[in-house]
Motif scaffolding. Structure first.
Motif, PDB file in Angstrom:
ATOM      1  N   GLY A   1      10.907  14.273   1.645  1.00 31.15           N
ATOM      2  CA  GLY A   1       9.919  13.649   2.521  1.00 31.15           C
ATOM      3  C   GLY A   1       9.563  12.255   2.066  1.00 31.15           C
ATOM      4  N   ILE A   2       8.275  11.906   2.118  1.00 35.77           N
ATOM      5  CA  ILE A   2       7.884  10.517   1.878  1.00 35.77           C
ATOM      6  C   ILE A   2       7.047  10.310   0.625  1.00 35.77           C
ATOM      7  CG2 ILE A   2       7.991   9.993   4.348  1.00 35.77           C
ATOM      8  CD1 ILE A   2       4.972  10.060   4.454  1.00 35.77           C
ATOM      9  N   ASN A   3       6.621  11.380  -0.057  1.00 35.25           N
ATOM     10  CA  ASN A   3       5.707  11.234  -1.192  1.00 35.25           C
ATOM     11  C   ASN A   3       6.339  11.652  -2.515  1.00 35.25           C
ATOM     12  OD1 ASN A   3       3.282  10.409   0.289  1.00 35.25           O
ATOM     13  ND2 ASN A   3       3.338  12.466   1.149  1.00 35.25           N
TER      14      ASN A   3
ATOM     15  N   ARG B   1      -0.255   9.832  -6.589  1.00 35.75           N
ATOM     16  CA  ARG B   1       0.716  10.053  -5.521  1.00 35.75           C
ATOM     17  C   ARG B   1       1.195   8.706  -4.999  1.00 35.75           C
ATOM     18  NH1 ARG B   1      -0.724  11.902   0.460  1.00 35.75           N
ATOM     19  NH2 ARG B   1      -1.263   9.689   0.439  1.00 35.75           N
ATOM     20  N   VAL B   2       2.500   8.555  -4.958  1.00 36.52           N
ATOM     21  CA  VAL B   2       3.122   7.318  -4.481  1.00 36.52           C
ATOM     22  C   VAL B   2       3.891   7.624  -3.196  1.00 36.52           C
ATOM     23  CG1 VAL B   2       4.753   5.474  -5.031  1.00 36.52           C
ATOM     24  CG2 VAL B   2       3.346   6.481  -6.854  1.00 36.52           C
ATOM     25  N   THR B   3       3.591   6.913  -2.130  1.00 32.94           N
ATOM     26  CA  THR B   3       4.307   7.096  -0.870  1.00 32.94           C
ATOM     27  C   THR B   3       5.596   6.284  -0.922  1.00 32.94           C
ATOM     28  OG1 THR B   3       2.234   7.449   0.320  1.00 32.94           O
ATOM     29  CG2 THR B   3       4.175   6.951   1.643  1.00 32.94           C
ATOM     30  N   ALA B   4       6.629   6.916  -1.450  1.00 31.12           N
ATOM     31  CA  ALA B   4       7.920   6.244  -1.592  1.00 31.12           C
ATOM     32  C   ALA B   4       8.479   5.822  -0.248  1.00 31.12           C
ATOM     33  CB  ALA B   4       8.907   7.164  -2.311  1.00 31.12           C
ATOM     34  N   GLY B   5       8.162   6.576   0.791  1.00 32.29           N
ATOM     35  CA  GLY B   5       8.673   6.268   2.122  1.00 32.29           C
ATOM     36  C   GLY B   5       8.175   4.962   2.686  1.00 32.29           C
TER      37      GLY B   5
ATOM     38  N   LEU C   1      -2.218  -0.703 -11.502  1.00 25.98           N
ATOM     39  CA  LEU C   1      -1.356  -0.976 -10.355  1.00 25.98           C
ATOM     40  C   LEU C   1      -2.066  -1.860  -9.332  1.00 25.98           C
ATOM     41  CD1 LEU C   1       0.317   2.523 -10.022  1.00 25.98           C
ATOM     42  CD2 LEU C   1       1.489   0.367 -10.501  1.00 25.98           C
ATOM     43  N   ALA C   2      -3.358  -1.636  -9.149  1.00 21.67           N
ATOM     44  CA  ALA C   2      -4.118  -2.480  -8.226  1.00 21.67           C
ATOM     45  C   ALA C   2      -4.112  -3.927  -8.689  1.00 21.67           C
ATOM     46  CB  ALA C   2      -5.550  -1.965  -8.108  1.00 21.67           C
ATOM     47  N   ALA C   3      -4.186  -4.129 -10.000  1.00 23.75           N
ATOM     48  CA  ALA C   3      -4.138  -5.495 -10.533  1.00 23.75           C
ATOM     49  C   ALA C   3      -2.791  -6.144 -10.261  1.00 23.75           C
ATOM     50  CB  ALA C   3      -4.425  -5.472 -12.029  1.00 23.75           C
ATOM     51  N   SER C   4      -1.744  -5.322 -10.054  1.00 23.63           N
ATOM     52  CA  SER C   4      -0.409  -5.836  -9.720  1.00 23.63           C
ATOM     53  C   SER C   4      -0.200  -5.936  -8.216  1.00 23.63           C
ATOM     54  CB  SER C   4       0.668  -4.919 -10.313  1.00 23.63           C
ATOM     55  OG  SER C   4       0.559  -4.845 -11.711  1.00 23.63           O
ATOM     56  N   GLY C   5      -1.237  -5.621  -7.450  1.00 25.01           N
ATOM     57  CA  GLY C   5      -1.131  -5.696  -5.994  1.00 25.01           C
ATOM     58  C   GLY C   5      -0.541  -4.464  -5.349  1.00 25.01           C
ATOM     59  N   ILE C   6      -0.555  -3.334  -6.074  1.00 29.47           N
ATOM     60  CA  ILE C   6       0.028  -2.094  -5.559  1.00 29.47           C
ATOM     61  C   ILE C   6      -1.063  -1.019  -5.498  1.00 29.47           C
ATOM     62  CG2 ILE C   6       1.745  -0.286  -5.935  1.00 29.47           C
ATOM     63  CD1 ILE C   6       3.343  -2.378  -7.541  1.00 29.47           C
ATOM     64  N   ARG C   7      -1.271  -0.450  -4.340  1.00 25.38           N
ATOM     65  CA  ARG C   7      -2.268   0.610  -4.193  1.00 25.38           C
ATOM     66  C   ARG C   7      -1.566   1.960  -4.127  1.00 25.38           C
ATOM     67  NH1 ARG C   7      -5.729  -0.662   0.517  1.00 25.38           N
ATOM     68  NH2 ARG C   7      -6.719  -2.081  -0.958  1.00 25.38           N
ATOM     69  N   VAL C   8      -2.026   2.908  -4.938  1.00 24.39           N
ATOM     70  CA  VAL C   8      -1.526   4.286  -4.913  1.00 24.39           C
ATOM     71  C   VAL C   8      -2.717   5.216  -4.776  1.00 24.39           C
ATOM     72  CG1 VAL C   8       0.508   3.742  -6.310  1.00 24.39           C
ATOM     73  CG2 VAL C   8      -1.606   4.503  -7.443  1.00 24.39           C
ATOM     74  N   ALA C   9      -2.447   6.473  -4.524  1.00 20.73           N
ATOM     75  CA  ALA C   9      -3.509   7.470  -4.399  1.00 20.73           C
ATOM     76  C   ALA C   9      -3.682   8.207  -5.712  1.00 20.73           C
ATOM     77  CB  ALA C   9      -3.178   8.457  -3.284  1.00 20.73           C
TER      78      ALA C   9
ATOM     79  N   ASP D   1       0.848  -1.192   0.000  1.00 16.66           N
ATOM     80  CA  ASP D   1       0.000   0.000   0.000  1.00 16.66           C
ATOM     81  C   ASP D   1       0.884   1.243   0.000  1.00 16.66           C
ATOM     82  OD1 ASP D   1      -1.863   1.995   0.306  1.00 16.66           O
ATOM     83  OD2 ASP D   1      -3.018   0.946   1.844  1.00 16.66           O
ATOM     84  N   LEU D   2       0.904   1.940  -1.129  1.00 17.68           N
ATOM     85  CA  LEU D   2       1.681   3.175  -1.271  1.00 17.68           C
ATOM     86  C   LEU D   2       0.743   4.374  -1.405  1.00 17.68           C
ATOM     87  CD1 LEU D   2       4.370   1.903  -3.826  1.00 17.68           C
ATOM     88  CD2 LEU D   2       4.433   1.829  -1.320  1.00 17.68           C
ATOM     89  N   SER D   3      -0.441   4.250  -0.834  1.00 16.06           N
ATOM     90  CA  SER D   3      -1.453   5.303  -0.993  1.00 16.06           C
ATOM     91  C   SER D   3      -1.639   6.166   0.242  1.00 16.06           C
ATOM     92  CB  SER D   3      -2.801   4.668  -1.350  1.00 16.06           C
ATOM     93  OG  SER D   3      -3.358   3.978  -0.231  1.00 16.06           O
TER      94      SER D   3
END
Length: 456
Positions: free
Chosen positions: A378-380, A420-424, A395-403, A100-102
């Protein structure tokens, strides 16, 4: 004919899922509404049921729909009715996901340990008087020594949003105009809606609010501005000293914004690589500076410092005395210990370095797959895409959630689509994540280019 059929522009899984996403997020498909069967959609489109099933899986992974077996497939309703509108969108639906990177929240493992600070807190929650000063003296001394300019008064409140909300309540009246960055932190926009205040958006670049856009906004006679000087959420931009000076002088010399107050939300200062800046260095009587410790020391501490002109701070303190009264002195003691303890300081320093490393590694990995990402503090990280919904679904189909970028924009504000991707939050090998983002962007680019005109 079901509205989904007319909405679909590309008859492949990505196109079907993106069309479904647009219908759900715009409210044209309502929560609880039953969708046609996979075979019905496939027949109407002239595609195989497998194509529609793949689209359904992507939409389900993104939290848009839910299958109930033989009972059918339904549009998911909101599960966070207690949250404001944009916050509901940001909250998601807590469906299983690989990463979860959202969220835009700090990595819990990078927060300083509370054990030593808790050991120094009194065994009993005692205060000698309800009229005691709202800030414990030892914390006040630390805040004064670390403040980016000499503020007349300092107090402590229950988090950055509490500080901003109480500041706006003292400064603004219904229908007053407030400058905000575009994009900006979604709860700011929800808060302005709640207070009945009008948004005046200003553009943001790599160094903060764009001076020409800020100058144009000042012509509309705003009473306040809400700005993020460091690690801007969502873009990761940090204001330079030169930019802060330029904005301060524009405000000082503006005949249409005389007496306007700038509220600065320094929510990530302790984990930012940028220098501590504030317009208060040049116009201290027109700045309320907020320093939050959520990203660096823990969101659940619910504590932030607020500094500015005494006449405003005193009104905020007096109003809080008729509500929460003061921020728990036990929490203040914990924060003070965290700010002076060498081990805690070292842990925050290590977190700052680790977040910077994760940002660099994501940027490098994205570059390797042909995706350009802006420098982010920072983190985003804020990434441009051709189609927001399509990118989210891929991305959700790949198992990755972003905002998605939509909630970060004021109403009727047109900007190119972003995520928006929470890189942190990336603890693992970043390469597969960058590959998935690159693949989602290529898929998005093959679709129809959309601009985000949101919250109309």
């Amino acid at each position: 004919m079901h509205p989904l059929i007319d909405e679909i522009e590309q008859r492949n899984p990505a196109g079907i899922a993106a069309a479904l996403g647009r219908l759900v997020t715009t409210g044209r498909l309502t929560p609880g509404e039953r969708l046609p069967t996979v075979r019905e959609i496939a027949g109407a489109l002239g595609v195989s049921p497998a194509t529609v099933s793949h689209a359904w899986r992507a939409a389900g992974a993104a939290g848009l729909i839910v299958s109930r077996g033989r009972g059918g497939t339904f549009v998911l309703g909101p599960r966070h009715d207690w949250l404001p509108a944009r916050s509901q969108v940001m909250a998601g639906r807590d469906l299983p996901t690989r990463i979860d990177l959202s969220r835009g929240t700090p990595d819990p493992d990078l927060l300083p340990a509370l054990g030593p600070a808790l050991a120094r807190v009194s065994e009993r929650a005692v205060t000698s008087s309800y009229q005691d000063l709202p800030v414990i003296p030892e914390l006040l001394a630390v805040l004064e020594n670390s403040w980016p300019y000499r503020a007349e008064s300092l107090t402590v409140v229950n988090g950055a949003l509490d500080a901003i909300s109480r500041s706006l309540e003292q400064i603004a009246r219904f229908s007053d105009k407030i400058i905000v960055e575009s994009p900006t932190f979604p709860p700011f926009l929800d808060l302005l809606d709640q207070l009945g205040l009008a948004v005046v958006p200003v553009a943001v670049d790599a160094h903060g609010p764009v001076p020409s856009s800020f100058a144009a906004a000042l012509l509309q006679s705003p009473v306040a501005a809400v700005l993020q000087p460091r690690a801007h959420n969502p873009t990761g931009a940090s204001m330079t000293e030169d930019r802060a000076r330029e904005l301060a002088l524009l405000l000082r010399d503006s005949p249409t914004a005389s007496g306007m107050i700038v509220i600065e939300d320094d929510h990530s200062g302790e984990i930012s690589l940028a220098d501590d800046v504030s317009l208060g260095r040049w116009i201290p009587d027109q700045v309320l500076h907020v320093r939050s410790y959520s990203k660096s020391h823990g969101p659940d501490l619910r504590i932030a410092a607020l500094g500015g002109p005494t006449k405003i701070i005193d009104r905020i303190v007096a109003r809080r005395m008729l509500g929460p009264g003061w921020t728990s002195r036990m929490l203040q003691t914990i924060l003070h210990e965290l700010l002076v303890d060498e081990t805690s300081i070292a842990q925050v320093d290590a977190a700052r370095a680790e977040y910077a490393r994760r940002q660099r590694e994501l940027s490098s990995a994205l570059a390797a797959v042909g995706v350009t990402s802006p420098a982010a503090d920072g983190i985003n990280t804020w990434l441009a895409v051709d189609d927001e919904q399509n990118a989210i679904l891929q991305l959700a189909a790949s198992g990755i959630r972003v905002a998605g970028g939509t909630p970060f924009l004021p109403r009727n504000e047109f900007q190119p689509a972003h995520i928006r991707v929470t890189a942190g939050a990336i603890r693992e090998d970043v390469s597969p994540i960058a590959d998935a983002i690159g693949s989602a962007m290529r898929s998005s680019a093959n679709g129809v280019h959309t601009l985000t005109a949101r919250w109309a």
